[in-house]
Scaffold this active site. Structure first.
Site, PDB file in Angstrom:
ATOM      1  N   GLY A 103       2.763  -2.691   7.170  1.00  0.00           N
ATOM      2  CA  GLY A 103       1.530  -2.969   6.442  1.00  0.00           C
ATOM      3  C   GLY A 103       1.141  -4.430   6.597  1.00  0.00           C
ATOM      4  N   TRP A 104       0.769  -5.057   5.467  1.00  0.00           N
ATOM      5  CA  TRP A 104       0.335  -6.461   5.504  1.00  0.00           C
ATOM      6  C   TRP A 104       1.517  -7.410   5.249  1.00  0.00           C
ATOM      7  CZ3 TRP A 104      -2.860  -2.578   3.619  1.00  0.00           C
ATOM      8  CH2 TRP A 104      -4.088  -2.430   4.282  1.00  0.00           C
ATOM      9  N   GLY A 105       2.738  -6.883   5.320  1.00  0.00           N
ATOM     10  CA  GLY A 105       3.909  -7.767   5.386  1.00  0.00           C
ATOM     11  C   GLY A 105       4.535  -8.160   4.060  1.00  0.00           C
ATOM     12  N   LEU A 140      14.429  -4.826  10.181  1.00  0.00           N
ATOM     13  CA  LEU A 140      13.251  -4.203  10.799  1.00  0.00           C
ATOM     14  C   LEU A 140      12.495  -3.443   9.723  1.00  0.00           C
ATOM     15  CD1 LEU A 140      11.630  -3.438  13.395  1.00  0.00           C
ATOM     16  CD2 LEU A 140      13.039  -1.365  13.499  1.00  0.00           C
ATOM     17  N   ASP A 141      11.181  -3.669   9.617  1.00  0.00           N
ATOM     18  CA  ASP A 141      10.323  -2.926   8.689  1.00  0.00           C
ATOM     19  C   ASP A 141       9.416  -2.027   9.542  1.00  0.00           C
ATOM     20  OD1 ASP A 141       8.532  -1.973   6.842  1.00  0.00           O
ATOM     21  OD2 ASP A 141       8.155  -3.915   5.880  1.00  0.00           O
ATOM     22  N   VAL A 142       9.683  -0.737   9.511  1.00  0.00           N
ATOM     23  CA  VAL A 142       8.902   0.203  10.333  1.00  0.00           C
ATOM     24  C   VAL A 142       7.657   0.601   9.532  1.00  0.00           C
ATOM     25  CG1 VAL A 142       8.887   2.408  11.538  1.00  0.00           C
ATOM     26  CG2 VAL A 142      10.994   1.063  11.454  1.00  0.00           C
ATOM     27  N   CYS A 199      -5.189  12.191  -5.356  1.00  0.00           N
ATOM     28  CA  CYS A 199      -3.756  12.008  -5.116  1.00  0.00           C
ATOM     29  C   CYS A 199      -3.010  11.806  -6.434  1.00  0.00           C
ATOM     30  CB  CYS A 199      -3.510  10.838  -4.176  1.00  0.00           C
ATOM     31  SG  CYS A 199      -4.033  11.213  -2.493  1.00  0.00           S
ATOM     32  N   TYR A 241       0.861  -1.192   0.000  1.00  0.00           N
ATOM     33  CA  TYR A 241       0.000   0.000   0.000  1.00  0.00           C
ATOM     34  C   TYR A 241       0.895   1.239   0.000  1.00  0.00           C
ATOM     35  CZ  TYR A 241      -4.057   2.905   1.280  1.00  0.00           C
ATOM     36  OH  TYR A 241      -5.054   3.852   1.312  1.00  0.00           O
ATOM     37  N   GLN A 280      -3.702  -5.426  10.289  1.00  0.00           N
ATOM     38  CA  GLN A 280      -2.442  -5.822   9.631  1.00  0.00           C
ATOM     39  C   GLN A 280      -1.681  -6.810  10.514  1.00  0.00           C
ATOM     40  OE1 GLN A 280      -0.607  -1.976   8.922  1.00  0.00           O
ATOM     41  NE2 GLN A 280      -1.732  -1.702   7.004  1.00  0.00           N
TER      42      GLN A 280
HETATM   43  C1  LIG Z   1       0.661   3.279   4.027  1.00  0.00           C
HETATM   44  S1  LIG Z   1       0.986   1.963   5.174  1.00  0.00           S
HETATM   45  C2  LIG Z   1       2.428   1.287   4.393  1.00  0.00           C
HETATM   46  C3  LIG Z   1       2.589  -0.167   4.673  1.00  0.00           C
HETATM   47  C4  LIG Z   1       3.728  -0.878   3.952  1.00  0.00           C
HETATM   48  N1  LIG Z   1       5.021  -0.364   4.308  1.00  0.00           N
HETATM   49  C5  LIG Z   1       3.525  -0.842   2.465  1.00  0.00           C
HETATM   50  O1  LIG Z   1       4.289  -0.178   1.775  1.00  0.00           O
HETATM   51  O2  LIG Z   1       2.593  -1.503   2.005  1.00  0.00           O
HETATM   52  C6  LIG Z   1       1.640   2.774   6.646  1.00  0.00           C
HETATM   53  C7  LIG Z   1       2.063   1.828   7.768  1.00  0.00           C
HETATM   54  O3  LIG Z   1       2.724   2.601   8.792  1.00  0.00           O
HETATM   55  C8  LIG Z   1       2.345   2.086  10.053  1.00  0.00           C
HETATM   56  N2  LIG Z   1       2.671   3.098  11.088  1.00  0.00           N
HETATM   57  C9  LIG Z   1       2.175   4.341  11.231  1.00  0.00           C
HETATM   58  N3  LIG Z   1       2.736   4.957  12.303  1.00  0.00           N
HETATM   59  C10 LIG Z   1       3.619   4.078  12.828  1.00  0.00           C
HETATM   60  C11 LIG Z   1       4.509   4.098  13.943  1.00  0.00           C
HETATM   61  N4  LIG Z   1       4.590   5.170  14.738  1.00  0.00           N
HETATM   62  N5  LIG Z   1       5.280   3.018  14.183  1.00  0.00           N
HETATM   63  C12 LIG Z   1       5.201   1.926  13.379  1.00  0.00           C
HETATM   64  N6  LIG Z   1       4.379   1.841  12.310  1.00  0.00           N
HETATM   65  C13 LIG Z   1       3.592   2.899  12.049  1.00  0.00           C
HETATM   66  C14 LIG Z   1       0.884   1.744   9.869  1.00  0.00           C
HETATM   67  O4  LIG Z   1       0.424   0.892  10.887  1.00  0.00           O
HETATM   68  C15 LIG Z   1       0.959   1.086   8.484  1.00  0.00           C
HETATM   69  O5  LIG Z   1       1.333  -0.267   8.624  1.00  0.00           O
END
Ligand SMILES: C[S@@+](CC[C@H](N)C(=O)[O-])C[C@H]1O[C@@H](n2cnc3c(N)ncnc32)[C@H](O)[C@@H]1O
Length: 307
Positions: free
Chosen positions: A87-89, A82-84, A278, A34, A113
């Protein structure tokens, strides 16, 4: 403002991401990525889910390269990623499944998620329902990726003169979370031709779609990361997001009957307007998409004084 209140709250994250995994699965690709895909080398006439999935996988690979994950079969044993904002992994699945990473941990604030990765994630991947602010692993990681989450790390309510300090806290935490010499990648949308959510469409997206989120400017990112990381690569790719949004819109349009059943007509309308708005924002260059490679400094530098 305190550090704890500078970022999007878990409630606001749930408002957007916990609408339902089935709804997102209708119009994202099979990886459930996403965020903007990477379309290099994918012809303009290639469209639909197969092309989108390939472009998402190319994006995952780019981030693993920027985080300096070893090539598959090149001594990856033990590489911990680490993936900060996982999302759905999808990225973690690609990293471990492709043999570049031994173990991937993903942070998310979305219960939906977290449940999805916990129930269906590949062995070697795990989600943690926690923000980076409080994450304390037993040992440092070998690399960090963060794709499409930075937009949640400061809110529109954060005073202008505190934004860089708030973003710098993220980079300070990443510095603590990484072993010496390690690298990380960052993908984020940023304002480019404008400095804030312009006009009714901008306020609609920040109020009704992503409450508690805001976009950085490049100057804020570089000022905030400079004490802790040196920049190894910087790509600006607004067309990558415009094309991704176009494919998402087309897929949601085709699946509109099922989407209406799942989320109701009002939510469906909101999402259709948001995806189109967007796309226009990127086409008009009011915003861009950055992918940035960063290498950890051994010794942090002082934050530049604010003028
Ligand atoms: C637009 S999604 C992107 C997900 C994924 N990286 C992708 O590209 O599909 C944003 C993600 O950031 C996470 N998120 C937002 N604030 C966060 C925080 N403070 N710490 C960790 N994750 C956070 C949300 O839970 C969500 O999983």
């Amino acid at each position: 403002m305190t550090r704890a209140t500078a970022a999007t709250s878990a409630t606001d994250i749930e408002f957007h991401y916990d609408i339902g995994n089935d709804f997102y699965a209708l119009w994202l690709d099979r990886t459930l990525a996403y965020s903007a895909a990477l379309w290099d080398g994918i012809g303009p006439d290639e469209s639909g889910e197969p092309a989108l999935a390939r472009a998402q996988q190319a994006k995952f690979t780019r981030h693993l390269d920027l985080a300096e994950a070893p090539a598959a079969g090149a001594g990856q044993a033990g590489f911990r990623l680490l993936d900060v904002g996982c999302g759905w992994g999808g990225l973690m699945d690609h990293a471990v499944g492709g043999g570049r990473v031994a173990e991937a941990t993903g942070l998310t604030l979305s219960r939906a998620q977290f449940d999805q990765v916990t129930a269906h994630g590949r062995p070697g991947t795990k989600a943690v329902l926690e923000g980076w602010q409080s994450h304390r692993p037993e040992r440092p990681y070998d690399g960090i990726v963060s794709v499409g989450a930075f937009e949640h790390f400061v809110t529109a309510a954060t005073p202008a003169d505190q934004r860089i300090t708030a973003y710098a806290w993220y980079f300070e935490r990443c510095h603590e979370l990484l072993r010496p010499g390690a690298s990380m990648s960052l993908q984020t949308i940023a304002y480019d031709g404008v400095t804030g959510p312009d006009g009714p469409m901008g306020s609609f997206v920040t109020r009704d779609i992503f409450p508690g989120a805001t976009l950085p400017r490049l100057s804020e990112i570089t000022a905030a990361c400079d004490p802790y990381f040196s920049v190894t690569a910087l790509y600006s790719s607004p067309d990558d997001y415009a094309r991704t949004l176009r494919v998402w819109s087309e897929r949601l349009h085709r699946a509109r009957d099922r989407a209406r059943e799942l989320v109701g007509p009002q939510t469906l309308r909101r999402y259709r307007v948001y995806l189109r708005a967007c796309e226009t924002t990127f086409q008009q260059r009011a915003a861009t998409l950055y992918r940035i490679g960063l290498r950890r400094r051994d010794t942090p530098l002082p934050l530049l004084p604010r003028r």
